[in-house]
Design a protein around this motif. Structure first.
Motif, mmCIF file in Angstrom:
data_model
loop_
_atom_site.group_PDB
_atom_site.id
_atom_site.type_symbol
_atom_site.label_atom_id
_atom_site.label_comp_id
_atom_site.label_asym_id
_atom_site.label_seq_id
_atom_site.Cartn_x
_atom_site.Cartn_y
_atom_site.Cartn_z
ATOM 1 N N ARG A 147 11.564 16.189 -0.779
ATOM 2 C CA ARG A 147 11.343 17.488 -0.147
ATOM 3 C C ARG A 147 12.035 18.510 -1.048
ATOM 4 O O ARG A 147 13.267 18.488 -1.197
ATOM 5 N N ASN A 149 12.803 22.316 -1.620
ATOM 6 C CA ASN A 149 12.880 23.575 -0.896
ATOM 7 C C ASN A 149 12.875 24.731 -1.893
ATOM 8 O O ASN A 149 13.778 24.843 -2.733
ATOM 9 N N GLY A 211 8.933 24.318 2.153
ATOM 10 C CA GLY A 211 9.496 22.996 1.917
ATOM 11 C C GLY A 211 8.373 22.095 1.452
ATOM 12 O O GLY A 211 7.454 21.770 2.224
ATOM 13 N N PRO A 230 10.058 24.261 7.494
ATOM 14 C CA PRO A 230 10.657 22.957 7.196
ATOM 15 C C PRO A 230 11.901 22.689 8.033
ATOM 16 O O PRO A 230 12.640 23.606 8.389
ATOM 17 N N LEU A 232 15.484 22.027 8.777
ATOM 18 C CA LEU A 232 16.700 22.356 8.035
ATOM 19 C C LEU A 232 17.888 21.557 8.554
ATOM 20 O O LEU A 232 18.017 21.315 9.751
ATOM 21 N N THR A 236 20.841 22.498 3.971
ATOM 22 C CA THR A 236 19.706 23.272 3.470
ATOM 23 C C THR A 236 19.658 24.662 4.106
ATOM 24 O O THR A 236 19.212 25.621 3.470
ATOM 25 N N LEU A 240 19.446 28.025 1.961
ATOM 26 C CA LEU A 240 18.415 29.032 2.179
ATOM 27 C C LEU A 240 19.051 30.384 2.476
ATOM 28 O O LEU A 240 18.582 31.420 1.985
#
Length: 250
Positions: A147, A149, A211, A230, A232, A236, A240
């Motif tokens: 994944r 991001n 994502g 996505p 989180l 993450t 972000l």
């Protein structure tokens, strides 16, 4: 920085994590209600669209991160594949008809093109196992699934999928969904091609943030889908938040 968030799901735990991460870093983030919202439009108001393809008028007339049309396209896997393919994003072999040769099996039959967490997926190992579906994709014999991001053209966090010890007995080791006991670990070392394809996919779909699920076969990266809301983790969400602050706290 003051950020408004409109989520497809008012109870999104990921949105709560992101708001907490922004608050911890000294920035304000407010959710917009679906009903009875006092939010008023304004080009000076920045709204993060978290996975909604149908924004309220007041939100639509503000400064939106992840436009609703781009989200709509990303959610529809057929349209997403068409657009990504036109923009030379690396994808598994796919078709809306069953036109695969015997040598190209196994095939993933997707009876739903807007399903989440593996909904509507049937794996056909031979032609007689094919079912009627909206989308067919070749199953890539991958060594890892990531994944990636992406925010505003940069990778802010990478994760790798792993099957948990408490996965349901007999759960698929091929369809890597949460229902089959798969989760994410932080991945520090990710092939450059995986990151490149993830960035290209988000750009092709006209998104700001996504994502991206990417499989790696040891030589090539293949994009499976781009998630506009996505899941989180605290990690993450923090990354972000840092990306959003870097982009908009000016």
């Amino acid at each position: 920085m003051k950020l408004f968030i409109y989520s497809y799901d008012e109870k999104s735990e990921s949105v709560d994590k992101l708001k907490a991460a922004l608050k911890e870093k000294g920035h304000e983030a407010l959710s917009i209600k679906h009903q009875g919202s006092a939010f008023k439009k304004g080009r000076d108001k920045r709204v993060l669209n978290w996975g909604s393809s149908n924004l309220p008028r007041e939100v639509r007339l503000s400064s939106v991160i992840n436009p609703e049309q781009a989200v709509h396209t990303a959610i529809d896997k057929i349209e997403a594949f068409r657009i990504m393919g036109k923009n030379l994003v690396s994808l598994p072999l796919w078709d809306t008809e069953n036109s695969f040769s015997q040598q190209q099996y196994p095939i993933i039959c997707r009876t739903k093109v807007k399903g989440a967490d593996g909904a509507g997926i049937v794996i056909a190992n031979k032609p007689e196992e094919i079912v009627d579906a909206r989308l067919y994709t070749q199953l890539v014999a991958s060594t890892h699934e990531y994944r990636v991001n992406v925010s505003h053209g940069e990778v802010f966090a990478t994760q790798v999928k792993h099957q948990k010890k408490d996965a349901p007995k007999g759960a698929s080791t091929v369809i890597r969904t949460s229902a089959n006991g798969w989760g994410f670990d932080v991945a520090d070392k990710v092939p450059a091609k995986v990151k490149e394809q993830a960035i290209a996919a988000v750009k092709a779909l006209g998104l700001d943030i996504g994502g991206v699920d990417v499989v790696w076969d040891g030589l090539q990266a293949y994009v499976l889908e781009v998630n506009t809301a996505p899941q989180l983790t605290p990690y993450t969400a923090g990354k972000l938040a840092e990306s959003l602050i870097k982009q908009y706290n000016r």
